[in-house]
Scaffold this active site. Structure first.
Site, PDB file in Angstrom:
ATOM      1  N   ALA A  13     -34.178  22.112   8.201  1.00  0.00           N
ATOM      2  CA  ALA A  13     -33.855  22.362   6.792  1.00  0.00           C
ATOM      3  C   ALA A  13     -32.603  23.211   6.630  1.00  0.00           C
ATOM      4  O   ALA A  13     -32.237  23.584   5.517  1.00  0.00           O
ATOM      5  CB  ALA A  13     -35.037  23.047   6.102  1.00  0.00           C
ATOM      6  N   GLY A  17     -28.879  20.761   9.900  1.00  0.00           N
ATOM      7  CA  GLY A  17     -29.995  19.821   9.790  1.00  0.00           C
ATOM      8  C   GLY A  17     -29.796  18.865   8.620  1.00  0.00           C
ATOM      9  O   GLY A  17     -29.989  17.645   8.739  1.00  0.00           O
ATOM     10  N   ASN A 107     -31.150  35.004  19.302  1.00  0.00           N
ATOM     11  CA  ASN A 107     -31.355  33.561  19.445  1.00  0.00           C
ATOM     12  C   ASN A 107     -31.905  33.184  20.811  1.00  0.00           C
ATOM     13  O   ASN A 107     -32.647  32.208  20.943  1.00  0.00           O
ATOM     14  CB  ASN A 107     -30.049  32.808  19.183  1.00  0.00           C
ATOM     15  CG  ASN A 107     -29.723  32.711  17.699  1.00  0.00           C
ATOM     16  OD1 ASN A 107     -30.571  33.046  16.861  1.00  0.00           O
ATOM     17  ND2 ASN A 107     -28.537  32.269  17.365  1.00  0.00           N
ATOM     18  N   ASP A 161     -15.569  21.218  19.693  1.00  0.00           N
ATOM     19  CA  ASP A 161     -14.299  21.771  20.190  1.00  0.00           C
ATOM     20  C   ASP A 161     -13.367  20.644  20.652  1.00  0.00           C
ATOM     21  O   ASP A 161     -12.166  20.691  20.418  1.00  0.00           O
ATOM     22  CB  ASP A 161     -14.586  22.748  21.336  1.00  0.00           C
ATOM     23  CG  ASP A 161     -15.641  23.759  20.923  1.00  0.00           C
ATOM     24  OD1 ASP A 161     -15.444  24.417  19.894  1.00  0.00           O
ATOM     25  OD2 ASP A 161     -16.685  23.849  21.597  1.00  0.00           O
ATOM     26  N   ARG A 164     -12.009  19.052  17.570  1.00  0.00           N
ATOM     27  CA  ARG A 164     -11.010  19.925  16.941  1.00  0.00           C
ATOM     28  C   ARG A 164      -9.677  19.835  17.700  1.00  0.00           C
ATOM     29  O   ARG A 164      -8.605  19.752  17.099  1.00  0.00           O
ATOM     30  CB  ARG A 164     -11.514  21.374  16.959  1.00  0.00           C
ATOM     31  CG  ARG A 164     -12.637  21.624  15.967  1.00  0.00           C
ATOM     32  CD  ARG A 164     -13.309  22.966  16.216  1.00  0.00           C
ATOM     33  NE  ARG A 164     -14.242  23.284  15.130  1.00  0.00           N
ATOM     34  CZ  ARG A 164     -15.135  24.254  15.173  1.00  0.00           C
ATOM     35  NH1 ARG A 164     -15.232  25.016  16.258  1.00  0.00           N
ATOM     36  NH2 ARG A 164     -15.930  24.480  14.146  1.00  0.00           N
ATOM     37  N   HIS A 189     -18.455  27.682  24.717  1.00  0.00           N
ATOM     38  CA  HIS A 189     -18.200  27.428  23.295  1.00  0.00           C
ATOM     39  C   HIS A 189     -17.933  28.793  22.658  1.00  0.00           C
ATOM     40  O   HIS A 189     -18.802  29.404  22.032  1.00  0.00           O
ATOM     41  CB  HIS A 189     -19.415  26.724  22.668  1.00  0.00           C
ATOM     42  CG  HIS A 189     -19.283  26.538  21.177  1.00  0.00           C
ATOM     43  ND1 HIS A 189     -18.256  25.829  20.599  1.00  0.00           N
ATOM     44  CD2 HIS A 189     -20.049  26.991  20.149  1.00  0.00           C
ATOM     45  CE1 HIS A 189     -18.403  25.850  19.289  1.00  0.00           C
ATOM     46  NE2 HIS A 189     -19.472  26.559  18.988  1.00  0.00           N
TER      47      HIS A 189
END
Ligand code: NAD
Ligand code: LMR
Length: 326
Positions: A13, A17, A107, A161, A164, A189
């Site tokens: 959500a 997502g 995280n 990346d 980009r 990253h």
């Protein structure tokens, strides 16, 4: 029609997502003949799961022919049950002034639990793509929890990346992005990543010859690609979402397409001087049953120094999360 693939998406959500689910359900990730069952995982139960119900209503309202079922849950056991792919997006994004590594402690622990749940409940051969930051090290944490699902089935996303870097080179040379090939991301990253411009081709010619500006390539180009995420946060007030979802579609689709060569963060086996225990962005060639790292690409002194710097950062992230590794 093939049997449906079960695809888990965590953080379903959230911003990414919301940009991702519709592209999976429409067939852009696994192809127009591949039905999917979306197993969408959100926490906390009250607010995020409620929002996810709204997203599921919108998915229903698209009447996608390939979407053969949906599971909405906060329970990783249910969410990862029998999945063929696990797309691990759910985690905190950074805010202005933060580096992605500042998210490590918060995280990282998400990936301990999810790694175990995937190992316990996913289908044999399940493949995992980590997007939540810091993505390389989160993939290392998750994979370390697994006994059944091999580390080579885990990857982290550096495709944003690569995309980009491809756009920046095309803009500088005044050509289309499709004219730029063989641009690969080495390392983390993070701003230390190395977009290896010396290997890139523009209309089949070496990119450095076409651009003709070494100072730009070694300086502004590397810095722009490395700090693009922060530039988007500064401009948008929120981290990249649609481009991240797009990159994940590219990442998974190319990992399912034998012969494709693309940038993926995978467990290093010491290639290009990376420490064998870190997860590094590398050029990989998709094979019939996985991938192989493209080895023996030439590295000059600048490239070697850049790879050393990004490797040092990955090693230090590994040391920071040592207690989360199994
Ligand atoms: P967001 O805050 O909009 O969404 C994250 C969602 O994850 C939230 O809805 C939250 O409720 C959910 N969530 C948190 N913990 C969870 C858990 N344990 N299980 C399931 N769901 C959980 O964030 P976003 O913008 O979608 O970004 C998600 C992550 O992706 C961030 O870490 C961001 O930095 C990262 N990201 C990575 C890349 C990349 O190139 N690798 C690019 C963009 C963003
Ligand atoms: C990005 O590269 O856009 C993402 O990793 C988000 C961020 O924190 O930069």
């Amino acid at each position: 029609m093939n049997a449906p693939l079960r695809v888990a998406v965590t953080g379903a959500a959230g911003q990414i997502g919301y940009a991702l689910l519709f592209r999976i359900a429409s067939g852009q990730m696994f192809g127009p003949d591949q039905p999917v069952i979306l197993q969408m995982i959100e926490i906390p139960v009250d607010k995020a799961l409620q929002a996810l119900k709204g997203v599921a209503m919108e998915l229903d309202d698209c009447a996608f022919p390939l979407l053969q079922g949906m599971v909405l849950t906060s329970d990783p056991t249910e969410g990862f049950k029998d999945v063929d792919w696990a797309l691990l997006v759910g985690s905190k994004p950074r805010g202005p002034g933060m580096e992605r590594a500042d998210l490590l402690k918060d995280n990282g622990k998400i990936f301990v639990g999810q790694g175990k749940a995937i190992d316990d409940h996913a289908a044999d051969g399940c493949r995992v793509a980590v997007v939540g930051n810091p993505a390389n090290t989160n993939a290392m944490i998750g994979a370390s929890q697994c006994r059944r699902i091999p580390a080579t089935n885990w990857s982290a996303m550096v495709r944003l990346d690569q995309n980009r870097a491809q756009s920046q080179l095309a803009n500088k040379a005044g050509v289309q992005t499709s004219d730029v090939e063989d641009i690969y991301i080495f390392g983390n990253h993070s701003p230390t990543m190395f977009p290896a411009f010396h290997l890139a081709k523009i209309n089949n010619k070496p990119a450095p010859d076409v651009i003709g500006d070494k100072a730009y390539l070694e300086g502004e180009f590397c810095e722009t690609v490395g700090k693009r995420g922060a530039a988007i946060i500064a401009a948008r007030g929120a981290s990249s979402a649609a481009s991240a979802a797009n990159a994940l579609v590219d990442h998974v689709r190319d990992l399912c397409t034998p012969g494709k060569i693309h940038s993926v963060a995978v467990k290093s086996e010491g290639q290009y001087g990376f420490h064998p225990d870190v997860w590094a962005g590398l050029p990989v060639r998709t094979t019939a049953d996985g991938y192989e790292v493209v080895e023996d690409l030439s590295m000059d002194a600048f490239a070697t120094a850049k790879i050393k710097a990004t490797n040092d950062e990955l090693v230090s992230e590994r040391e920071t999360v040592a207690e989360m590794l199994d």
